[in-house]
Design a protein around this motif. Structure first.
Motif, PDB file in Angstrom:
ATOM      1  N   ILE A 201       0.784  -1.155  -0.201  1.00 56.03           N
ATOM      2  CA  ILE A 201      -0.068  -0.179  -0.062  1.00 56.03           C
ATOM      3  C   ILE A 201       0.886   1.248   0.007  1.00 56.03           C
ATOM      4  O   ILE A 201       0.362   2.334  -0.314  1.00 56.03           O
ATOM      5  N   HIS A 202       2.189   1.131   0.376  1.00 54.41           N
ATOM      6  CA  HIS A 202       2.956   2.165   0.409  1.00 54.41           C
ATOM      7  C   HIS A 202       4.564   2.149  -0.110  1.00 54.41           C
ATOM      8  O   HIS A 202       5.031   2.508  -0.840  1.00 54.41           O
ATOM      9  N   HIS A 203       5.046   0.950   0.395  1.00 55.23           N
ATOM     10  CA  HIS A 203       6.258   0.479  -0.247  1.00 55.23           C
ATOM     11  C   HIS A 203       6.081  -0.118  -1.424  1.00 55.23           C
ATOM     12  O   HIS A 203       5.328  -1.051  -1.870  1.00 55.23           O
ATOM     13  N   LYS A 204       6.948   0.309  -2.336  1.00 56.54           N
ATOM     14  CA  LYS A 204       6.970  -0.071  -3.737  1.00 56.54           C
ATOM     15  C   LYS A 204       8.091  -0.562  -4.806  1.00 56.54           C
ATOM     16  O   LYS A 204       7.961  -0.736  -5.829  1.00 56.54           O
ATOM     17  N   SER A 205       9.352  -0.738  -4.184  1.00 58.65           N
ATOM     18  CA  SER A 205      10.267  -1.134  -4.917  1.00 58.65           C
ATOM     19  C   SER A 205      10.029  -2.452  -5.617  1.00 58.65           C
ATOM     20  O   SER A 205       9.503  -3.566  -5.122  1.00 58.65           O
ATOM     21  N   LYS A 206      10.372  -2.137  -6.825  1.00 58.79           N
ATOM     22  CA  LYS A 206      10.288  -3.418  -7.920  1.00 58.79           C
ATOM     23  C   LYS A 206      11.021  -4.635  -7.527  1.00 58.79           C
ATOM     24  O   LYS A 206      11.188  -5.828  -7.915  1.00 58.79           O
ATOM     25  N   TYR A 207      11.970  -4.543  -6.543  1.00 56.41           N
ATOM     26  CA  TYR A 207      12.851  -5.417  -6.072  1.00 56.41           C
ATOM     27  C   TYR A 207      12.430  -6.183  -4.956  1.00 56.41           C
ATOM     28  O   TYR A 207      12.921  -7.219  -4.152  1.00 56.41           O
ATOM     29  N   ALA A 209       9.707  -8.321  -2.902  1.00 53.13           N
ATOM     30  CA  ALA A 209       8.768  -9.277  -3.159  1.00 53.13           C
ATOM     31  C   ALA A 209       7.748  -9.276  -1.660  1.00 53.13           C
ATOM     32  O   ALA A 209       6.737 -10.062  -1.698  1.00 53.13           O
ATOM     33  N   PHE A 210       8.087  -8.611  -0.751  1.00 55.90           N
ATOM     34  CA  PHE A 210       7.356  -8.475   0.577  1.00 55.90           C
ATOM     35  C   PHE A 210       6.735  -7.337   0.761  1.00 55.90           C
ATOM     36  O   PHE A 210       6.776  -6.857   2.071  1.00 55.90           O
ATOM     37  N   ALA A 211       6.541  -6.364   0.010  1.00 55.37           N
ATOM     38  CA  ALA A 211       6.193  -5.075   0.040  1.00 55.37           C
ATOM     39  C   ALA A 211       5.145  -4.872   1.048  1.00 55.37           C
ATOM     40  O   ALA A 211       4.902  -3.953   1.798  1.00 55.37           O
ATOM     41  N   LEU A 212       4.093  -5.631   0.832  1.00 55.62           N
ATOM     42  CA  LEU A 212       2.655  -5.445   1.846  1.00 55.62           C
ATOM     43  C   LEU A 212       3.224  -5.745   3.079  1.00 55.62           C
ATOM     44  O   LEU A 212       2.569  -5.435   4.195  1.00 55.62           O
ATOM     45  N   ALA A 213       3.871  -6.822   3.197  1.00 55.98           N
ATOM     46  CA  ALA A 213       4.352  -7.301   4.691  1.00 55.98           C
ATOM     47  C   ALA A 213       5.207  -6.384   5.404  1.00 55.98           C
ATOM     48  O   ALA A 213       4.816  -5.819   6.621  1.00 55.98           O
ATOM     49  N   ASP A 214       5.988  -5.428   4.502  1.00 48.30           N
ATOM     50  CA  ASP A 214       6.835  -4.541   5.221  1.00 48.30           C
ATOM     51  C   ASP A 214       5.901  -3.265   5.585  1.00 48.30           C
ATOM     52  O   ASP A 214       6.294  -2.398   6.416  1.00 48.30           O
ATOM     53  N   ASP A 215       4.768  -3.159   4.890  1.00 41.54           N
ATOM     54  CA  ASP A 215       3.709  -2.054   5.255  1.00 41.54           C
ATOM     55  C   ASP A 215       3.080  -2.423   6.431  1.00 41.54           C
ATOM     56  O   ASP A 215       2.979  -1.581   7.277  1.00 41.54           O
ATOM     57  N   ILE A 216       2.574  -3.511   6.632  1.00 43.15           N
ATOM     58  CA  ILE A 216       1.523  -3.880   7.644  1.00 43.15           C
ATOM     59  C   ILE A 216       2.612  -4.242   9.047  1.00 43.15           C
ATOM     60  O   ILE A 216       1.886  -4.087  10.070  1.00 43.15           O
ATOM     61  N   MET A 217       3.621  -4.512   8.848  1.00 41.11           N
ATOM     62  CA  MET A 217       4.324  -4.765  10.099  1.00 41.11           C
ATOM     63  C   MET A 217       4.772  -3.705  10.759  1.00 41.11           C
ATOM     64  O   MET A 217       5.275  -3.550  12.165  1.00 41.11           O
ATOM     65  N   GLU A 218       4.826  -2.185  10.141  1.00 38.18           N
ATOM     66  CA  GLU A 218       5.298  -1.183  10.935  1.00 38.18           C
ATOM     67  C   GLU A 218       4.599  -0.851  12.061  1.00 38.18           C
ATOM     68  O   GLU A 218       5.726  -0.626  13.253  1.00 38.18           O
ATOM     69  N   PRO A 219       3.509  -1.029  12.515  1.00 41.31           N
ATOM     70  CA  PRO A 219       3.003  -0.725  13.903  1.00 41.31           C
ATOM     71  C   PRO A 219       3.516  -1.763  14.931  1.00 41.31           C
ATOM     72  O   PRO A 219       3.436  -1.601  15.999  1.00 41.31           O
ATOM     73  N   PHE A 220       3.936  -2.965  14.490  1.00 40.38           N
ATOM     74  CA  PHE A 220       4.430  -4.090  15.274  1.00 40.38           C
ATOM     75  C   PHE A 220       5.813  -4.035  15.677  1.00 40.38           C
ATOM     76  O   PHE A 220       6.304  -4.726  16.563  1.00 40.38           O
TER      77      PHE A 220
END
Length: 294
Positions: A201-207, A209-220
């Motif tokens: 939803i925010h992280h967008k690097s084409k390299y 593979a886990f951009a959504l996990a990088d987004d959702i883990m932030e508050p944790f």
């Protein structure tokens, strides 16, 4: 059901028998029911897994995590068919509007900053301005309050000069290991909800593979920060040893809090992932993040 996490850091062979994972080292052999497992972390160059064992782990939604020569998680194996309406969920995710994604990122950053503030107050016993910073987060965090908060957070967090870096000095190695475990757990939960980890939803690097996990883990992330802070008080070592890594894995069973119930982190991540999926379908407007402390 709360799943087990196992760490393989000695010469080991792994195969299956009667839906049991058979783990054999030079000194012991034990069997573990496949359905009891959530994560297998492989941290030794001589761990041998049979293909039936790997397939069975993947079929039962077990995340298999591979560590590199520096003992940091380096890759992960996840099930590609983890949800019965996966194609429909992918479609909703891909077609999500920019305003929706900006709103979801705003919610996520607000949660992260508030959690950083709560942890900082626990550690320093002093009030801080993080609730105020959280109130200034705009749609899509266009004013980068996440960065402003991070700068203040790390300056106040440790009783020593510290720069948060991916390849930096101690205690970055502890933080990196904990974040990698958290990332894997988040990716597993998102995959289990049928979501595509590659599409953030925010992280967008084409390299990435886990951009959504990088987004959702932030508050944790503050959960990892808290554990590392405690480990620094308890242990003199600056090396990632077996004890440190085992404690990091136990983070997945730590209790967090929804309004109506307590939940282990591993289960809470699944609830958060499910709520995100519902945001993509229009059933919800907000991601369901737990409170990290009661």
């Amino acid at each position: 059901m709360l799943k087990r996490s196992i760490l393989l850091e000695n010469k080991t062979s792994v195969h299956t028998k009667n839906l049991q994972l058979v783990v054999k080292t030079e000194v012991v052999e034990k069997s573990i029911p496949i359905e009891d497992l959530g994560f297998v972390v492989i941290d030794h160059p001589e761990v041998y897994l049979s293909m039936p064992a790997l397939n069975l782990l993947v079929e039962h939604q077990v995340a298999v995590i591979f560590c590199n020569q520096n003992h940091l998680p380096n890759g992960m194996l996840l099930n590609l068919n983890s949800h019965h309406i996966q194609q429909e969920i992918f479609k909703n995710q891909i077609e999500a509007s920019v305003p929706l994604k900006k709103q979801l990122w705003q919610q996520t950053v607000v949660e992260k900053i508030q959690n950083q503030g709560k942890l900082l107050q626990k550690i320093t016993a002093q009030k801080n301005a993080f609730d105020f910073l959280a109130s200034k987060v705009l749609s899509g965090d266009s004013s980068n309050m996440e960065g402003v908060a991070a700068n203040q957070y790390w300056k106040a967090f440790f009783d020593m000069p510290f720069k948060r870096e991916r390849f930096g000095n101690y205690p970055n190695n502890f933080l990196n290991y904990g974040y990698a475990i958290l990332r894997a757990a988040t990716a597993r939960a998102l995959s289990g909800s049928g979501l595509l980890n590659t599409l953030g939803i925010h992280h967008k690097s084409k390299y990435n593979a886990f951009a959504l996990a990088d987004d959702i883990m932030e508050p944790f992330r503050p959960l990892v920060d808290e554990l590392v802070y405690q480990q620094m008080q308890q242990y003199e070592t600056q090396e990632l040893n077996t004890t440190i890594k085992a404690e990091m894995l136990q983070l997945l069973t730590r209790t967090v809090y929804f309004k109506e119930e307590k939940s282990p982190l591993m289960v809470a991540l699944q609830k958060t992932a499910s709520s995100l999926q519902q945001c993509y379908t229009g059933q919800r407007k907000k991601i369901k993040y737990p409170a990290l402390w009661n």
